[in-house]
Scaffold this motif. Structure first.
Motif, short mmCIF file in Angstrom:
data_model
loop_
_atom_site.label_atom_id
_atom_site.label_comp_id
_atom_site.label_asym_id
_atom_site.label_seq_id
_atom_site.Cartn_x
_atom_site.Cartn_y
_atom_site.Cartn_z
N ALA A 107 0.87 -1.21 0.25
CA ALA A 107 -0.28 0.47 -0.03
C ALA A 107 0.84 0.96 -0.39
N LYS A 108 1.99 1.22 0.53
CA LYS A 108 2.70 2.28 0.58
C LYS A 108 3.74 2.42 -0.45
N ASN A 182 -3.15 5.03 11.26
CA ASN A 182 -2.19 5.26 12.12
C ASN A 182 -1.40 6.49 11.81
N ASP A 211 -6.75 6.50 2.79
CA ASP A 211 -6.13 4.81 2.65
C ASP A 211 -6.70 3.93 3.86
N TYR A 214 -5.62 -0.39 7.22
CA TYR A 214 -6.36 -0.62 8.64
C TYR A 214 -7.63 -1.30 8.38
N LYS A 245 -1.75 -5.36 6.28
CA LYS A 245 -2.91 -5.72 8.06
C LYS A 245 -3.34 -6.81 8.63
N ARG A 253 4.09 -7.86 0.81
CA ARG A 253 4.15 -6.14 -0.71
C ARG A 253 3.23 -7.03 -1.47
N1 PMP Z 1 -0.68 3.02 5.01
C1 PMP Z 1 -0.67 3.60 6.57
C2 PMP Z 1 -1.39 4.47 7.62
C3 PMP Z 1 -0.03 2.27 7.21
O1 PMP Z 1 0.28 2.28 8.48
C4 PMP Z 1 1.12 0.90 6.23
C5 PMP Z 1 1.52 0.34 7.06
N2 PMP Z 1 2.72 0.14 6.51
C6 PMP Z 1 0.92 1.44 5.14
C7 PMP Z 1 -0.32 1.92 4.26
C8 PMP Z 1 1.59 0.85 3.91
O2 PMP Z 1 1.41 -0.86 4.76
P1 PMP Z 1 2.14 -1.38 3.63
O3 PMP Z 1 2.72 -3.11 3.87
O4 PMP Z 1 1.18 -2.77 2.25
O5 PMP Z 1 3.41 -1.22 1.84
#
Ligand code: PMP
Ligand code: GLU
Length: 405
Positions: A107-108, A182, A211, A214, A245, A253
């Motif tokens: 998601a990042k 978060n 986003d 969660y 999550k 990933r």
């Molecule tokens: N958005 C938030 C708010 C997160 O806490 C995270 C945690 N890494 C991510 C996106 C990214 O998730 P991912 O591990 O799928 O890249």
């Protein structure tokens, strides 16, 4: 000039201007201290402590045996894009077709892609604060301008529609936030999101980057609501999610977006030049995650809720800490500013960075400073750990702060 300075100056300005991810930096420090033999309790990284459910692992093994060893289409395998479109309908009441979906490396990566695709230099991105550390840095990389709007402790760290609307200018391109959040664990209710949606509807050049990573870790009786399901603004909402999550798949990933086709096409074009399609085996595992038994996901959610209860109770008992009650995700975010200016006789704590550095070095509990999340009075404690580790960590914190005068 030292060799270090000389080589740093050779790096591109965009990298020199970038902050290191504080979540990952604290996790690295905790690992280093643990490798030296210290009994570190690491509550810095936000990562499920569960294993990926067995049926998902089986699907990955099968994908290897079935020969999914080559490049996948850049936007993801067709069966996965269909599974994601079906998931958006089933769980979020969002109508996207497979052509609206792009699968990325977490998601990042999905978030970073969307920002690169939508934000021009000088465009403003409204970020609801406290926010996840990487948002502001992703905006910086796109040469956009972050406009941080603070949710107050009194409003459970949530931004009001009035605050949001007051921050909009004719340069505003995107508003971004996570719910469940978060680092605060706050959850925007359906009514709150509808009110934010009304503001968006009035400003037709503003896009929403929602986003929802969660989504499945939500303790409210009402449950999760997606702003992308509001018809009036649906074509301007980009919903980001992933399996890290909810399915305990951080290392696999896989992240994804659902968005208007022209945005999805832009992301596919960018990805085609930078990463190509993401890992083939992980994509097949994600099909199993999204179409399979959800019970393990619900069970993990229950475990996080129980730990939330435990951690909030213990933290409320630490003198000087102000504690909100997280409604989702797996973090606690106490305000520790009562201790700023105090000293243990050797070290004076002036801010959240001092506080978390001191905790790590003195009692070997690793947390993350609120400063990187836009909330310098707080520290973030991950609750994704065993009950005994959580209880022991908070006892160590309590004993440590008792030495501050
Ligand atoms: N958005 C938030 C708010 C997160 O806490 C995270 C945690 N890494 C991510 C996106 C990214 O998730 P991912 O591990 O799928 O890249
Ligand atoms: N989202 C997690 C965290 O906030 C993972 C680490 C990261 O990617 O920042 O700790």
């Amino acid at each position: 000039m030292s060799a270090l300075l000389e080589t740093a100056s050779l790096l591109a300005d965009r990298i020199n201007a970038l902050e290191e991810s504080s979540t990952l930096a604290m996790t690295k420090k905790a690992r280093e201290l643990a490798a030296q033999g210290h009994k570190v309790i690491s509550l810095s990284v936000g990562e499920p402590d569960f294993k990926t459910p067995a049926h998902i692992c089986e699907a990955a093994k099968k994908a290897i045996d079935d020969g999914f060893h080559g490049y996948s289409p850049v936007a993801g395998y067709p069966d996965l894009r269909k599974a994601i479109a079906d998931k958006f309908k089933r769980d979020n009441n969002i109508d996207w077709k497979p052509e609206n979906i792009v699968v990325s490396t977490g998601a990042k990566h999905s978030l970073a892609n969307v920002i690169q695709v939508l934000v021009n230099p000088g465009d403003e991105v409204i970020i609801f604060s406290p926010y996840w550390v990487s948002y502001s840095e992703m905006v910086k990389l796109a040469e956009g301008k972050s406009v941080v709007v603070d949710g107050t402790f009194e409003n459970d760290f949530k931004v009001t529609p009035e605050q949001f609307e007051a921050a909009i200018t004719d340069r505003t391109k995107v508003v971004m936030f996570a719910s469940p959040n978060n680092p605060t664990g706050s959850v925007y209710s359906e009514a709150e999101l509808r009110a934010i949606g009304e503001v968006v509807a009035r400003h037709e050049n503003v896009f929403v980057l929602a986003d929802e990573i969660y989504e499945y870790i939500n303790f409210t009786p009402e449950g999760h609501f997606s702003i992308g399901s509001i018809p009036a603004i649906a074509d301007r909402v980009i919903t980001v999610n992933g399996v890290a999550k909810g399915f305990a798949m951080t290392g696999w990933r896989i992240g994804f977006i659902g968005a208007a086709k022209w945005i999805a096409d832009g992301v596919e074009k960018l990805q085609g030049q930078v990463t190509s399609g993401t890992n083939s085996i992980a994509q097949k595992a994600t099909v199993a995650a999204l179409t399979g038994d959800m019970q393990p996901t619900y069970d993990m959610g229950k475990a996080y809720e129980r730990r939330r209860d435990l951690v909030v109770k213990l933290l409320q008992d630490v003198p000087g800490f102000k504690v909100n009650v997280p409604q989702g995700a797996f973090y606690a975010f106490p305000d520790v500013s009562y201790y700023y200016g105090k000293s243990d006789g050797t070290i004076t704590i002036n801010d959240s960075d001092d506080f978390v550095g001191w905790l790590l070095n003195s009692v070997y509990v690793s947390t993350v400073a609120g400063s990187g999340f836009g909330a310098p009075n707080c520290i973030r404690i991950s609750t994704a750990a065993a009950d005994e580790a959580l209880a022991e960590a908070i006892q160590r914190i309590k004993d440590a702060v008792a030495t501050l005068k």
